[in-house]
Design a protein around this motif. Structure first.
Motif, PDB file in Angstrom:
ATOM      1  N   SER A   1       5.050  71.979  37.120  1.00 30.88           N
ATOM      2  CA  SER A   1       4.242  71.045  37.911  1.00 30.88           C
ATOM      3  C   SER A   1       3.788  69.817  37.122  1.00 30.88           C
ATOM      4  O   SER A   1       3.022  69.004  37.645  1.00 30.88           O
ATOM      5  CB  SER A   1       3.014  71.769  38.461  1.00 30.88           C
ATOM      6  N   ILE A   2       4.244  69.656  35.878  1.00 30.77           N
ATOM      7  CA  ILE A   2       3.801  68.503  35.097  1.00 30.77           C
ATOM      8  C   ILE A   2       4.387  67.211  35.651  1.00 30.77           C
ATOM      9  O   ILE A   2       5.393  67.216  36.367  1.00 30.77           O
ATOM     10  CB  ILE A   2       4.188  68.643  33.612  1.00 30.77           C
ATOM     11  N   GLU A   3       3.752  66.102  35.312  1.00 30.55           N
ATOM     12  CA  GLU A   3       4.272  64.800  35.711  1.00 30.55           C
ATOM     13  C   GLU A   3       5.545  64.517  34.927  1.00 30.55           C
ATOM     14  O   GLU A   3       5.557  64.562  33.702  1.00 30.55           O
ATOM     15  CB  GLU A   3       3.242  63.704  35.423  1.00 30.55           C
ATOM     16  N   SER A   4       6.609  64.244  35.637  1.00 26.12           N
ATOM     17  CA  SER A   4       7.887  63.987  34.973  1.00 26.12           C
ATOM     18  C   SER A   4       8.836  63.335  35.958  1.00 26.12           C
ATOM     19  O   SER A   4       8.529  63.166  37.144  1.00 26.12           O
ATOM     20  CB  SER A   4       8.495  65.298  34.454  1.00 26.12           C
ATOM     21  N   ASP A   5      10.007  62.988  35.462  1.00 25.58           N
ATOM     22  CA  ASP A   5      11.076  62.438  36.281  1.00 25.58           C
ATOM     23  C   ASP A   5      11.413  63.439  37.390  1.00 25.58           C
ATOM     24  O   ASP A   5      11.654  64.615  37.126  1.00 25.58           O
ATOM     25  CB  ASP A   5      12.302  62.202  35.376  1.00 25.58           C
ATOM     26  N   GLU A   6      11.427  62.996  38.645  1.00 27.35           N
ATOM     27  CA  GLU A   6      11.674  63.896  39.770  1.00 27.35           C
ATOM     28  C   GLU A   6      13.071  64.516  39.723  1.00 27.35           C
ATOM     29  O   GLU A   6      13.314  65.553  40.346  1.00 27.35           O
ATOM     30  CB  GLU A   6      11.476  63.162  41.108  1.00 27.35           C
ATOM     31  N   THR A   7      13.992  63.909  38.978  1.00 33.34           N
ATOM     32  CA  THR A   7      15.339  64.479  38.879  1.00 33.34           C
ATOM     33  C   THR A   7      15.341  65.771  38.078  1.00 33.34           C
ATOM     34  O   THR A   7      16.355  66.480  38.042  1.00 33.34           O
ATOM     35  CB  THR A   7      16.313  63.482  38.230  1.00 33.34           C
ATOM     36  N   LEU A   8      14.232  66.081  37.428  1.00 36.33           N
ATOM     37  CA  LEU A   8      14.146  67.319  36.646  1.00 36.33           C
ATOM     38  C   LEU A   8      13.818  68.528  37.515  1.00 36.33           C
ATOM     39  O   LEU A   8      13.789  69.649  37.026  1.00 36.33           O
ATOM     40  CB  LEU A   8      13.085  67.178  35.545  1.00 36.33           C
ATOM     41  N   ARG A   9      13.559  68.293  38.814  1.00 36.47           N
ATOM     42  CA  ARG A   9      13.243  69.387  39.735  1.00 36.47           C
ATOM     43  C   ARG A   9      14.196  69.339  40.927  1.00 36.47           C
ATOM     44  O   ARG A   9      14.854  68.342  41.180  1.00 36.47           O
ATOM     45  CB  ARG A   9      11.809  69.271  40.259  1.00 36.47           C
ATOM     46  N   TYR A  10      14.199  70.427  41.680  1.00 39.34           N
ATOM     47  CA  TYR A  10      14.942  70.425  42.939  1.00 39.34           C
ATOM     48  C   TYR A  10      14.380  69.354  43.861  1.00 39.34           C
ATOM     49  O   TYR A  10      13.182  69.049  43.834  1.00 39.34           O
ATOM     50  CB  TYR A  10      14.797  71.769  43.665  1.00 39.34           C
ATOM     51  N   VAL A  11      15.238  68.807  44.700  1.00 37.69           N
ATOM     52  CA  VAL A  11      14.759  67.910  45.748  1.00 37.69           C
ATOM     53  C   VAL A  11      13.820  68.715  46.636  1.00 37.69           C
ATOM     54  O   VAL A  11      14.157  69.832  47.063  1.00 37.69           O
ATOM     55  CB  VAL A  11      15.936  67.365  46.582  1.00 37.69           C
TER      56      VAL A  11
END
Length: 698
Positions: A303-313
């Motif tokens: 749940s950390i703030e990061s580039d959204e591409t690092l998680r599933y859509v």
């Protein structure tokens, strides 16, 4: 014993579970999974392994210590099982940390980095000094270990530091520093860092400042370790107050015997031997960890703030498309018109929560009866049931207080319901109630009418977003009559009735499974097409498997989709050549139990709360529900077919118990069942939204 029950036709339960966790862990290196999701699979595998040691390994150890001559389904003695488990578990942990190091390296390139205290700048060290002094030092209590300070009790799964120190007189001593991760976040962000963002582990900070707790001593070593203890509850059900007995047993859970020691691989031989002896463990019970202990810590990192591409859509469950198609805003009229099937997590669990809330508020509803196995701590369903009771309705809840690792939460929920005026039953002696059923009794113009919800999954809105499950809403009077009889059987002294539709364990569910398999055997022997398709979490029951072997020999085509434990051996010459086993591991946890029998074209289809395991068929109250509405039969057939075509997240099981990753040929269409079902739910919503408007479709 029939010829189909010979030991050589079965695999060891524990080893097949470890194979399942290998498949979970493999998702941590699947390139199509975003990096933080890969790290999440590391955490899932670690969590699974903790429970495995607390329950399954502890159980095998008990068998060894008892001296009971027990032979498992595969013909292994407890010592042989333990040796096989340890070899596989050590290799699994080695693989886990190899994957973990690779992911953390790649995350650093994406701007997220774990650093050591010695790597900090002077300014960062000033911040850390202040953070340690304010936040950590006041809450940590050092524990000396010597002749006047016996080795302290260390709770299961808590992280600690083992400290080796030298006093001024030259004496070398040992001590324990508990890592206060329950009260202080274990992953600490280093302020002021932007690219890459830097993080510290709490145990590394504590180790760096260990001398502050032992003034006048030289710190020779400070290494993290963690103890896993036997957590299986020994509950005496022959007591007047089952609730009090469960609560008493819960207090013992963290005090069970040690079954595993995880310790940093940097630990000296002296520290390792000291801990091993104090915890009364064998050498093979020790796991040398080349990285952060307890990888469950990475759940919070997702749940950390990061580039959204690092998680599933992000995926949002959609409204029930069947309700939308009906276009009937009155839920009672909609369910009266036809059965409604809801497929989670692709469709909203709120549909079921709203159903129960509506019943709680409806003045025409007279009674609500429900079984609850695992519920979330902030469950809207609990709130609705409490409201219903306060509104004067008869509310009966069978709350299973022996649901492993949910006992405490279920006890708390049960008390809330009792305080609101609900009649709460705490289960049946000797059985766990694992069925998923809600009965609503409503007064209507033409008399009393029953509405029923039946499902494969728990009434838990949290897990319904990550588990695949199927539920049915129905006003079928025969199922309604069965539901009433079912609750009377649970709450009173009623003899089991002649069931109209439902199959109930431990009464007749096993026999119904046999009947369906025998039916296919008869068709195969008559030269007719015979097919069995079954999807479940685990397949362990020896007698059911023997019946499947008999069917395979008769010529029945058997296709099994088993997520986890499977002790059946497919592809054995002359025994199981017509049996295929595959496993799907993906973004969502496959939890639905679906069964299909061709029956010479009549096609018998069922959903169930039960896996084909002895505990489900013999020791739990379970339900199997026939699906007779043609569109629903087709939906379930299509779902099973989709899983059998998956060439992206599927594994094929070999006769030796190994699994091969299924990949399509270059010319094949890529099929990923979960992704397909996601897209299908979204497309249905868009299509219906274009056709209609209203609250049901938003």
């Amino acid at each position: 014993m029939s010829k189909y029950e010979a030991h050589e036709y079965f695999l060891n339960r524990e080893c097949t579970w470890l194979k399942f966790n290998e498949r979970v862990l493999r998702e941590a290196v699947v390139p199509s999974n975003p990096l933080l999701e890969q790290l999440n699979f590391i955490a899932i595998a670690a969590s699974n392994l903790d429970e495995f040691f607390m329950i399954r390994v502890a159980g095998v150890k008990h068998l060894i210590e008892s001296g009971i001559k027990h032979i498992d389904i595969a013909g292994l003695t407890p010592r042989q099982q333990f040796a096989a488990i340890q070899a596989m578990a050590h290799e699994l942990v080695h693989t886990q940390y190899r994957y973990c190091r690779s992911i953390l390296t790649r995350l650093r390139d994406k701007g997220l980095e774990f650093v050591k205290v010695q790597d900090l700048t002077a300014e960062q060290n000033r911040w850390l000094e202040d953070f340690f002094t304010r936040e950590i030092y006041p809450v940590v209590t050092p524990m000396a270990v010597d002749s006047s300070h016996p080795f302290p009790f260390l709770a299961s799964l808590n992280l600690n530091l083992a400290v080796l120190l030298r006093k001024r007189d030259g004496a070398v001593k040992t001590a324990i520093l508990p890592v206060p991760s329950p009260v202080i976040r274990r992953i600490v962000k280093v302020p002021g860092t932007k690219n890459p963002k830097q993080y510290l582990f709490l145990e590394d900070i504590l180790a760096a400042y260990a001398e502050r707790f032992f003034l006048g001593c030289d710190i020779l070593e400070a290494v993290p370790f963690r103890v896993t203890r036997d957590a299986d509850l020994d509950i005496d059900e022959d007591v007047e107050d089952l609730l009090a007995e469960v609560e008493k047993s819960l207090k013992k859970r963290k005090k069970g015997a040690a079954v595993r020691l995880e310790i940093s691989q940097s630990a000296s031989r002296l520290i390792k031997e000291f801990l091993r002896k104090e915890l009364q463990l064998e050498e093979r019970d020790m796991y040398m960890i080349p990285g952060p202990l307890d990888c469950q810590v990475f759940f919070s990192f997702l749940s950390i703030e990061s580039d959204e591409t690092l998680r599933y859509v992000p995926f949002r469950p959609q409204p029930s498309f069947e309700l939308a198609e009906l276009g009937e805003p009155d839920l009672w009229k909609a369910v009266s018109a036809r059965d409604i099937m809801v497929h989670h997590p692709y469709e909203k669990f709120e549909t079921i929560e709203d159903f129960i809330h509506l019943a709680a508020m409806d003045p025409d509803v007279l009674a609500i009866k429900q079984t609850l196995y695992r519920v979330s701590s902030k469950s809207p369903i609990i709130a609705a049931l409490a409201t219903a009771a306060e509104n004067g309705k008869q509310v009966t809840v069978l709350m299973e207080v022996k649901a492993r690792f949910d006992e405490e939460n279920n006890i708390n929920m049960a008390r809330k319901l009792e305080e609101a005026g609900c009649h709460v039953i705490y289960g049946i002696v000797g059985l766990k109630t694992h069925s998923k059923i809600t009965l609503i009794v409503r007064r209507e113009e033409d008399g009393i009418k029953r509405y029923v919800h039946l499902a494969t999954g728990n009434y838990n809105g949290k897990t319904a977003r990550i588990y695949t499950d199927i539920g049915i809403l129905t006003a079928n009077p025969l199922i309604g009559a069965d539901a009433s009889a079912f609750f009377n059987f649970l709450s009173g002294y009623s003899d089991p009735p002649e069931w109209n539709k439902l199959a109930v364990a431990p009464l007749n569910l096993r026999e119904r499974i046999y009947e369906e398999i025998d039916q296919e055997i008869a068709w195969a022997k008559a030269g007719k097409k015979a097919v069995i398709q079954a999807k479940m979490n685990s397949l362990l029951d020896k007698s059911v498997i023997a019946k499947l072997y008999e069917a395979s020999v008769a010529g029945v085509t058997i296709q099994l989709i088993i997520r986890g434990i499977c002790v059946l051996r497919p592809g054995v010459k002359g025994i199981s050549e017509n049996i295929e086993v595959r496993s799907i591991v993906g973004r969502f946890l496959e939890h639905s139990r679906l069964f299909y029998f061709y029956n010479n074209g009549k096609e018998d289809v069922f959903i169930s709360s039960a896996d084909w395991m002895p505990r489900n068929l013999n020791e739990r109250v379970e339900l199997m529900v026939p699906i007779e509405y043609a569109p629903h039969k087709k939906r379930i057939k299509d779902i099973l077919s989709l899983y059998l075509r998956d060439n992206t997240k599927a594994y094929h099981m070999e006769a030796d118990g190994s699994y091969q990753y299924v990949s399509g040929k270059p010319a094949d269409e890529t099929v990923q069942a979960q992704e397909y079902l996601q897209h299908e739910a979204e497309q249905r919503r868009r299509r219906l939204h274009q056709e209609k408007e209203g609250p049901l479709y938003r």
